[in-house]
Design an enzyme around this catalytic site. Structure first.
Site, short mmCIF file in Angstrom:
data_model
loop_
_atom_site.label_atom_id
_atom_site.label_comp_id
_atom_site.label_asym_id
_atom_site.label_seq_id
_atom_site.Cartn_x
_atom_site.Cartn_y
_atom_site.Cartn_z
CE LYS A 138 4.87 7.39 -1.11
NZ LYS A 138 4.15 7.60 0.16
CB THR A 151 -2.85 12.86 5.81
OG1 THR A 151 -3.22 11.87 4.85
CG2 THR A 151 -1.40 12.66 6.20
CE LYS A 207 -4.07 1.89 0.32
NZ LYS A 207 -3.67 2.80 -0.78
N1 GLU Z 1 0.47 8.80 0.34
C1 GLU Z 1 0.00 8.65 1.68
C2 GLU Z 1 1.12 8.29 2.62
O1 GLU Z 1 2.29 8.52 2.37
C3 GLU Z 1 -1.17 7.69 1.74
C4 GLU Z 1 -0.89 6.32 1.27
C5 GLU Z 1 -2.15 5.46 1.10
O2 GLU Z 1 -3.22 5.93 1.40
O3 GLU Z 1 -1.97 4.35 0.64
O4 GLU Z 1 0.88 7.82 3.69
#
Ligand code: GLU
Length: 428
Positions: free
Chosen positions: A107, A191, A71
């Site tokens: 990522k 977030t 994820k």
């Molecule tokens: N890009 C966000 C992070 O760095 C969210 C990642 C997600 O929701 O999978 O946590």
């Protein structure tokens, strides 16, 4: 991104190595966990509006999926590097583990500047990303999300291309989708709100009333905006906000000693997300250099922009009044600065705990997609606050019990969980 002096992947490895040593992790597990398990480097040819073809370099890395499907977000940035993506994929593994959601770490990134691409070109780029990676993505394999300079529309184009190829509907293959198209209420705020749920609980633990605190923020993107507005709602005073100015190619700090009005600053954002400096000055904001956010006399510093912002070189300019550094960005502090933070007894809320609200809500989005039943916002945010607070308490208590720096306590919990999953699967 990866600056010359600091390489985020080396930072991520240094942080991991330190805790792995203290935990006495066996060498096989260390070797496995200190780098991504799978790296896909690929190119995406995109037909541009002027009839030419441009080829973009792209990445998708899976750090570890022992606890569940990989994820993590996809970033669009002109200075993206493989090492940045490596570090971020690793931090995703720890992030999911520390909040105890059943997902691993991944990522992605594309070297591009979306500001210079038309919407049609961005759509073709997203569809190309999904086509090239089709066999590697999926709700049970690897689940992307928005990140730096990507949004719900980009996610939906990726999903649509994926579903067009597969011939079915798989809303759980990507998160951060628009509400009504498989997205979760609260995901946009998650977030930033998550950062403040944790800060709020920390303040409770140390007996400080948020209404008697002041803060300075670096960045005014999605995360900072929602964090600053919830912090203000709790009564905290945001003294300064630094924000990138796309037109000038540099950052400015906007200061109001009596407290910034966050809704007002949001209304001054242009289409690039930059705060209009003339309008802000007209409303009584002082305009200072981009790095002035760091040297304000405040109780709380919130780096909510990019990596490598708090370094030994800038550390002396941090005011003696600062009691808490709340890492809303990924990797904002370099490892050689952790010692200085500890020596000054500043409490550090580590990035992969502090900003885990986004991925936690992404997990809720997947759960809702699987049920095809969507919760109202109140329910999402209550579950988010519960999960974040529970994770924070565990880290805080361990840090108290064993007199650990909070980053090390968070790593201890996360690494133990992942190492245990790897062992149970019989990988090492
Ligand atoms: N890009 C966000 C992070 O760095 C969210 C990642 C997600 O929701 O999978 O946590």
């Amino acid at each position: 991104m990866a600056t010359e002096a600091y390489n985020p992947f080396e930072n991520a490895q240094a942080q991991f190595d330190g805790v792995a040593e203290t935990l006495g992790l066996e060498s096989g597990i260390r070797e496995l966990l200190r780098r991504p398990m799978k790296e896909i480097h690929f190119t995406i040819p995109v037909k541009m509006d002027d009839g030419t073809t441009k080829v973009f370099q792209a990445f998708r890395f899976k750090h570890n999926d022992a606890r569940g499907p990989a994820k993590g977000g996809i970033r669009f940035h002109p200075h993206e590097t493989a090492d940045t993506v490596r570090a971020l994929s690793m931090w995703m593994t720890w992030k999911c583990a520390v909040v105890d959601i059943p997902l691993g770490g991944g990522k992605g990134g594309v070297i591009c500047d979306p500001h210079n691409l038309s919407l049609a070109e961005q759509e073709r780029l997203c569809r190309g990303y999904a086509r090239q990676l089709y066999h590697q993505l999926g709700p049970n394999l690897d689940v992307p999300a928005p990140d730096v300079m990507t949004n719900g529309q980009h996610m939906l184009w990726i999903l649509d291309e994926y579903e067009t190829i597969s011939g079915g509907r798989f809303p759980g293959m990507i998160t951060g989708k628009p509400v009504g198209m498989g997205g979760s209420l609260g995901r946009t705020e998650a977030t930033g709100y998550g950062v403040i749920y944790i800060l709020k609980d920390l303040l409770r633990q140390i007996g400080m009333d948020p209404a008697n605190t002041t803060a300075s923020f670096q960045g005014f993107g999605n995360v900072a905006e929602y964090a600053a507005s919830m912090y203000s709602e709790l009564g905290g005073k945001v003294i300064a906000v630094s924000c990138w100015n796309q037109k000038d190619g540099k950052a400015y700090t906007f200061k109001k000693a009596g407290g910034c009005n966050i809704a007002e600053l949001v209304s001054l954002k242009d289409s690039f997300g930059s705060i209009d400096k003339d309008k802000a000055q007209g409303l009584g904001y002082e305009l200072l250099p981009g790095d002035a956010w760091l040297s304000q006399d405040v109780d709380i510093l919130v780096p909510a922009a990019l990596e490598n912002q708090i370094t030994p070189a800038v550390f002396p300019s941090i005011s003696k009044q600062v009691k808490i550094i709340c890492e809303a960005a990924n990797g904002p502090t370099t490892p050689d600065c952790d010692k200085l933070i500890q020596e000054r007894n500043i409490i550090l809320l580590p990035d992969f705990l502090c900003n885990a609200g986004g991925v936690t809500c992404s997990y809720f989005e997947q759960v809702q997609c699987n049920m095809n039943y969507f919760w109202d916002k109140k329910e999402v945010l209550e579950k988010l606050e519960y999960t974040m607070t529970k994770a924070f308490r565990a880290v805080y208590e361990l840090s108290k019990e064993q007199n650990l720096y909070m980053r090390d306590a968070a790593y201890t919990i996360a690494i133990k969980r992942v190492a245990n999953a790897v062992k149970l699967r019989g990988w090492v």
